[in-house]
Design a protein around this motif. Structure first.
Motif, PDB file in Angstrom:
ATOM      1  N   GLY A  97       0.813  -1.211   0.000  1.00  0.00           N
ATOM      2  CA  GLY A  97       0.000   0.000   0.000  1.00  0.00           C
ATOM      3  C   GLY A  97       0.845   1.259   0.000  1.00  0.00           C
ATOM      4  N   ILE A  98       0.203   2.370   0.203  1.00  0.00           N
ATOM      5  CA  ILE A  98       0.871   3.669   0.284  1.00  0.00           C
ATOM      6  C   ILE A  98      -0.015   4.578   1.135  1.00  0.00           C
ATOM      7  CG2 ILE A  98      -0.219   4.786  -1.688  1.00  0.00           C
ATOM      8  CD1 ILE A  98       3.545   4.873  -0.943  1.00  0.00           C
ATOM      9  N   ASP A  99       0.593   5.530   1.823  1.00  0.00           N
ATOM     10  CA  ASP A  99      -0.183   6.472   2.640  1.00  0.00           C
ATOM     11  C   ASP A  99       0.337   7.879   2.410  1.00  0.00           C
ATOM     12  OD1 ASP A  99      -1.671   7.839   4.461  1.00  0.00           O
ATOM     13  OD2 ASP A  99      -1.313   6.484   6.140  1.00  0.00           O
ATOM     14  N   LEU A 100      -0.391   8.628   1.590  1.00  0.00           N
ATOM     15  CA  LEU A 100      -0.007  10.005   1.275  1.00  0.00           C
ATOM     16  C   LEU A 100      -0.517  10.999   2.299  1.00  0.00           C
ATOM     17  CD1 LEU A 100      -0.727  10.041  -2.575  1.00  0.00           C
ATOM     18  CD2 LEU A 100       1.426   9.553  -1.413  1.00  0.00           C
ATOM     19  N   SER A 101      -1.253  10.535   3.287  1.00  0.00           N
ATOM     20  CA  SER A 101      -1.909  11.451   4.221  1.00  0.00           C
ATOM     21  C   SER A 101      -1.183  11.609   5.550  1.00  0.00           C
ATOM     22  CB  SER A 101      -3.341  10.966   4.498  1.00  0.00           C
ATOM     23  OG  SER A 101      -3.333   9.704   5.145  1.00  0.00           O
ATOM     24  N   VAL A 140     -10.312   5.616   9.099  1.00  0.00           N
ATOM     25  CA  VAL A 140     -11.039   6.020   7.895  1.00  0.00           C
ATOM     26  C   VAL A 140     -10.299   5.543   6.647  1.00  0.00           C
ATOM     27  CG1 VAL A 140     -11.820   7.986   6.522  1.00  0.00           C
ATOM     28  CG2 VAL A 140     -12.108   8.012   9.002  1.00  0.00           C
ATOM     29  N   ASN A 141      -8.975   5.753   6.624  1.00  0.00           N
ATOM     30  CA  ASN A 141      -8.183   5.269   5.494  1.00  0.00           C
ATOM     31  C   ASN A 141      -8.335   3.758   5.319  1.00  0.00           C
ATOM     32  OD1 ASN A 141      -7.060   7.674   4.558  1.00  0.00           O
ATOM     33  ND2 ASN A 141      -5.262   7.535   5.879  1.00  0.00           N
ATOM     34  N   GLY A 142      -8.216   3.035   6.435  1.00  0.00           N
ATOM     35  CA  GLY A 142      -8.289   1.581   6.385  1.00  0.00           C
ATOM     36  C   GLY A 142      -9.633   1.079   5.900  1.00  0.00           C
ATOM     37  N   LEU A 143     -10.713   1.690   6.376  1.00  0.00           N
ATOM     38  CA  LEU A 143     -12.056   1.261   5.959  1.00  0.00           C
ATOM     39  C   LEU A 143     -12.281   1.526   4.472  1.00  0.00           C
ATOM     40  CD1 LEU A 143     -14.209   2.460   9.000  1.00  0.00           C
ATOM     41  CD2 LEU A 143     -13.628   0.098   8.389  1.00  0.00           C
ATOM     42  N   LEU A 144     -11.843   2.699   4.004  1.00  0.00           N
ATOM     43  CA  LEU A 144     -12.029   3.030   2.590  1.00  0.00           C
ATOM     44  C   LEU A 144     -11.252   2.079   1.680  1.00  0.00           C
ATOM     45  CD1 LEU A 144     -11.824   6.941   2.689  1.00  0.00           C
ATOM     46  CD2 LEU A 144     -13.859   5.537   2.325  1.00  0.00           C
ATOM     47  N   ILE A 145     -10.037   1.732   2.116  1.00  0.00           N
ATOM     48  CA  ILE A 145      -9.173   0.898   1.281  1.00  0.00           C
ATOM     49  C   ILE A 145      -9.530  -0.586   1.405  1.00  0.00           C
ATOM     50  CG2 ILE A 145      -6.785   0.121   0.957  1.00  0.00           C
ATOM     51  CD1 ILE A 145      -5.991   3.013   1.913  1.00  0.00           C
ATOM     52  N   ALA A 146      -9.645  -1.062   2.645  1.00  0.00           N
ATOM     53  CA  ALA A 146      -9.848  -2.495   2.864  1.00  0.00           C
ATOM     54  C   ALA A 146     -11.268  -2.943   2.549  1.00  0.00           C
ATOM     55  CB  ALA A 146      -9.498  -2.845   4.313  1.00  0.00           C
ATOM     56  N   PRO A 152      -5.400   2.743  -2.593  1.00  0.00           N
ATOM     57  CA  PRO A 152      -4.728   3.473  -1.507  1.00  0.00           C
ATOM     58  C   PRO A 152      -4.296   4.878  -1.898  1.00  0.00           C
ATOM     59  CG  PRO A 152      -3.976   1.212  -1.536  1.00  0.00           C
ATOM     60  CD  PRO A 152      -4.842   1.383  -2.744  1.00  0.00           C
ATOM     61  N   PHE A 153      -3.803   5.047  -3.106  1.00  0.00           N
ATOM     62  CA  PHE A 153      -3.362   6.370  -3.555  1.00  0.00           C
ATOM     63  C   PHE A 153      -4.507   7.375  -3.485  1.00  0.00           C
ATOM     64  CE2 PHE A 153      -2.673   9.645  -6.713  1.00  0.00           C
ATOM     65  CZ  PHE A 153      -1.333   9.989  -6.554  1.00  0.00           C
ATOM     66  N   ILE A 154      -5.681   6.991  -3.984  1.00  0.00           N
ATOM     67  CA  ILE A 154      -6.823   7.907  -4.023  1.00  0.00           C
ATOM     68  C   ILE A 154      -7.376   8.156  -2.617  1.00  0.00           C
ATOM     69  CG2 ILE A 154      -9.147   8.257  -4.915  1.00  0.00           C
ATOM     70  CD1 ILE A 154      -6.930   8.452  -6.999  1.00  0.00           C
ATOM     71  N   ALA A 155      -7.537   7.078  -1.843  1.00  0.00           N
ATOM     72  CA  ALA A 155      -8.119   7.218  -0.504  1.00  0.00           C
ATOM     73  C   ALA A 155      -7.258   8.104   0.383  1.00  0.00           C
ATOM     74  CB  ALA A 155      -8.283   5.837   0.134  1.00  0.00           C
ATOM     75  N   THR A 156      -5.958   7.887   0.376  1.00  0.00           N
ATOM     76  CA  THR A 156      -5.084   8.670   1.249  1.00  0.00           C
ATOM     77  C   THR A 156      -4.876  10.082   0.712  1.00  0.00           C
ATOM     78  OG1 THR A 156      -3.094   7.750   0.165  1.00  0.00           O
ATOM     79  CG2 THR A 156      -3.910   6.631   2.126  1.00  0.00           C
ATOM     80  N   LEU A 157      -4.975  10.240  -0.594  1.00  0.00           N
ATOM     81  CA  LEU A 157      -4.914  11.591  -1.165  1.00  0.00           C
ATOM     82  C   LEU A 157      -6.124  12.399  -0.706  1.00  0.00           C
ATOM     83  CD1 LEU A 157      -3.354  13.492  -3.068  1.00  0.00           C
ATOM     84  CD2 LEU A 157      -4.777  12.637  -4.944  1.00  0.00           C
ATOM     85  N   VAL A 240      -7.097 -10.689   4.392  1.00  0.00           N
ATOM     86  CA  VAL A 240      -6.329  -9.610   3.780  1.00  0.00           C
ATOM     87  C   VAL A 240      -6.949  -8.254   4.084  1.00  0.00           C
ATOM     88  CG1 VAL A 240      -5.537  -8.615   1.599  1.00  0.00           C
ATOM     89  CG2 VAL A 240      -5.449 -11.089   1.957  1.00  0.00           C
ATOM     90  N   ARG A 241      -8.259  -8.148   4.017  1.00  0.00           N
ATOM     91  CA  ARG A 241      -8.914  -6.859   4.271  1.00  0.00           C
ATOM     92  C   ARG A 241      -8.696  -6.404   5.704  1.00  0.00           C
ATOM     93  NH1 ARG A 241     -14.977  -7.086   2.102  1.00  0.00           N
ATOM     94  NH2 ARG A 241     -15.018  -8.882   3.519  1.00  0.00           N
ATOM     95  N   ARG A 242      -8.837  -7.318   6.644  1.00  0.00           N
ATOM     96  CA  ARG A 242      -8.625  -6.944   8.044  1.00  0.00           C
ATOM     97  C   ARG A 242      -7.170  -6.555   8.293  1.00  0.00           C
ATOM     98  NH1 ARG A 242     -10.315 -11.332  12.363  1.00  0.00           N
ATOM     99  NH2 ARG A 242      -8.512 -12.382  11.441  1.00  0.00           N
ATOM    100  N   GLN A 243      -6.245  -7.272   7.658  1.00  0.00           N
ATOM    101  CA  GLN A 243      -4.828  -6.951   7.822  1.00  0.00           C
ATOM    102  C   GLN A 243      -4.529  -5.546   7.310  1.00  0.00           C
ATOM    103  OE1 GLN A 243      -2.694  -8.767   9.402  1.00  0.00           O
ATOM    104  NE2 GLN A 243      -0.775  -7.707   8.959  1.00  0.00           N
TER     105      GLN A 243
END
Length: 350
Positions: A97-101, A140-146, A152-157, A240-243
């Protein structure tokens, strides 16, 4: 976790977490398959060599200023804040993943924790608020992505923009001064333990915990497996989603801790805090040896990467070089690190 999985094969030299019926997850090192261990050791030694060269350069160009005890303490202190963020980022990148936030989350947590209402609860109120805000943003990031299926790029952006905007709204563009003595005292020399600033000790503690989690726990093994081959990890019984949710929570937690450290360091909360932290954290993780496409991560390498960047910034500042030169140098280092990664992977075969 099931160890026998005939259909889960490697997609490259170190992409698969499980590589056949007799393979085990590359968990013990947390740095990918065991065959890459020597290369990772060489990379860490290389970064130590780079640090030694930078110290020599700093000592040669500005011997009195650079080698001063106060300046060395400053380097470690500045590295500590971004270093904590980088530990969380290393886990996220290792999972693919990635976290831009992260920078925006640090800013939001710092301003929320320094409002007048929060400061009325003293030291505990500021620390608790910073950590909770970081965790909430990470959730919030995790719920949107998982569970939301967002990239991940869009959600964290989106979180980057939202958190920055909320931080600006809370502060109304003003600096919030901290008036809690117990918090401010941690930034004073009198609080140093054997000459070591408290922030450095906090960074060391986070690093040790991060290393143990990455290299000695099931959580770390699952992180590497998900980043190496998410489908193989799913077939092996990993949720995988929970992780992924947990990983973004971890990133948010690190941002909350970093926000509290930044409050101690600056004695204030500002909506501009954590500016470009996401780039620094990603860059430090990459040059440290964490694979940008996932499947391999190294906490030690990431910490060394942070120290390299912080030392470069300090040397440039002491020599009155412009910030644009610093950014060019960082960009060149990132490009070089990625090229080295690609060459290393191609040289490893399949």
């Amino acid at each position: 976790m099931t160890q026998s999985l005939p259909s889960a094969q490697h997609n490259g030299p170190d992409r698969g977490a499980l590589s056949g019926p007799s393979a085990a997850p590359p968990s013990k090192a947390g740095d990918g398959p065991r065959g890459l261990g020597p290369r990772l050791d060489v990379r860490s030694l290389s970064l130590l060599g780079v640090l030694a060269v930078l110290v020599a350069v700093g000592g040669f160009t500005e011997p009195d200023a650079f080698l001063d005890t106060g300046n060395l303490q400053l380097i470690l202190t500045q590295a500590s804040v971004i270093g904590v963020v980088t530990v969380g980022m290393t886990f996220v990148i290792t999972s693919g993943g990635i976290d831009l936030s992260v920078g925006a989350m640090v800013a939001l947590a710092s301003v929320w924790a320094t409002t007048l209402a929060t400061q009325e609860f003293g030291f505990a109120g500021i620390l608790f608020t910073a950590v909770i805000v970081g965790l909430a943003a990470g959730l919030v990031n995790g719920l949107l992505i998982a569970y939301g299926g967002m990239v991940p790029f869009i959600a964290t952006l989106a979180m980057l923009a939202s958190a920055r905007g909320l931080a600006l709204q809370i502060t109304d563009g003003k600096t919030q001064i901290v008036t809690v003595p117990s918090v401010l005292d941690l930034g004073l020399p009198d609080s140093y333990l054997l000459g070591i600033p408290p922030l450095v000790l906090m960074f060391a503690a986070v690093t040790v915990v991060g290393w143990l989690v990455m290299n000695r726990t099931t959580f770390g093994r699952r992180t590497v497996a998900v980043g190496g081959n998410a489908e193989a990890a799913r077939l092996a019984g990993i949720d995988v989603r929970r992780q992924r949710l947990y990983l973004y929570l971890l990133s948010g937690l690190c941002c909350g801790i970093a926000a509290f450290m930044l409050i101690i360091l600056s004695g204030s909360g500002q909506n501009t805090n954590g500016n470009l932290y996401e780039l620094d954290a990603i860059a430090a993780a990459i040059i440290g040896g964490t694979l940008l496409s996932g499947g391999r991560g190294t906490i030690v390498g990431s910490v060394l990467g942070v120290l390299v960047f912080t030392t470069i910034t300090n040397i440039f500042a002491l020599n009155n070089l412009q910030s644009d030169v610093q950014q060019i140098a960082k960009g060149a280092i990132i490009v070089a690190a990625v090229l080295v990664q690609r060459r290393t992977l191609r040289g490893g075969g399949t």
